[in-house]
Write an enzyme that holds these catalytic residues in place. Sequence first.
Site, PDB file in Angstrom:
ATOM      1  CG  HIS A 217      -1.767  -1.214   1.330  1.00  0.00           C
ATOM      2  ND1 HIS A 217      -1.495  -2.238   2.219  1.00  0.00           N
ATOM      3  CD2 HIS A 217      -2.857  -1.601   0.634  1.00  0.00           C
ATOM      4  CE1 HIS A 217      -2.386  -3.195   2.066  1.00  0.00           C
ATOM      5  NE2 HIS A 217      -3.222  -2.844   1.114  1.00  0.00           N
TER       6      HIS A 217
ATOM      7  CD  GLU B 112      -3.497   3.431  -2.827  1.00  0.00           C
ATOM      8  OE1 GLU B 112      -3.548   4.263  -3.757  1.00  0.00           O
ATOM      9  OE2 GLU B 112      -4.097   2.333  -2.869  1.00  0.00           O
TER      10      GLU B 112
ATOM     11  CB  SER C 256      -9.980  -0.110  -0.298  1.00  0.00           C
ATOM     12  OG  SER C 256     -10.665   0.847  -1.076  1.00  0.00           O
TER      13      SER C 256
ATOM     14  CB  SER D 200      -5.369  -8.522  -1.498  1.00  0.00           C
ATOM     15  OG  SER D 200      -6.579  -7.968  -1.031  1.00  0.00           O
TER      16      SER D 200
END
Length: 316
Positions: free
Chosen positions: A79, A131, A229, A273
């Site tokens: 990130h 991030e 996210s 992910s």
Amino acid sequence: MTKPPLTLYLAAPRGFCAGVDRAIKIVEMALEKWGAPVFVRHEIVHNKYVVDNLRDKGAVFVEELDQCPDDRPVIFSAHGVPKAVPAAAAARKMIYVDATCPLVSKVHIEAQRHHDNGLQMIMIGHEGHPETVGTMGQLPEGEVLLVETVQDVAHVTVRDPEQLAFVTQTTLSVDDTADIVAALQARFPAIVGPHKEDICYATTNRQEAVKALAPLADAMLVVGAPNSSNSRRLVEVGTKAGCSYAQLVQRATDIDWRALEGITSIGITAGASAPETLVNEVIDAFHDRYNVTTRTVETAIENVEFKVPRVLRESA
């Protein structure tokens, strides 16, 4: 008992992106090169299964650099991190490897370039997300203002409306971000945008596949972590695209079968992910209960690959 029929629509692309692949490979190669333990600041990617697997191999996950000893390698997550973190590692003469996704690094470089040109930055992102913290931490305090919604745009206080640029978190909803960008451009006509959209190819492609799949299925499952996210955005995109029920599941054990009673079709995708092994686990769970016919809904073919840092390609 005869199993009821079910059409299973599988989104393509789904699951791992090139940045996640690279980040996991970095931890595995670091363990091969330096042995265990290797320290990792924050979850390398947002997936418990992946993190647990790497922990079993000798990775130690910590929240902050001061939890790491000086004499063991440390890896920064995909990130991205604020500039202060590698600076602190260098000051301690630590071996560190930056696993920041190259597409996130591109946003960092962009922010720095605009700052060097005297522009104040507005970042579209989620407060507290690693991030966003990493990107905002590329520049001095107050140089990056965060907006999360169209409403935020109306209230943001800038230094000079003629000297502004914007960047975005790479994992946002493409459609929601477009609305926020439009609001920024309406309020600040001089604002400078990225040369190429910041939302990464993998986020965009997975959202497009979900948009194509959603109207076909009675329900949709997104395999991914609650703190991911891009996985959460897939649930939102699926609902907006006409799927009446969309659920985020980490594993097959999380499936709410009662909510799926009476369905004849299901859509399945995975966040960037989430490993394919977890998707297969979910598919197997449907095979146990239904007579499944599988259809793939493919909207893009991905062949992106990112190199690992040179330090890991060189022999010890």
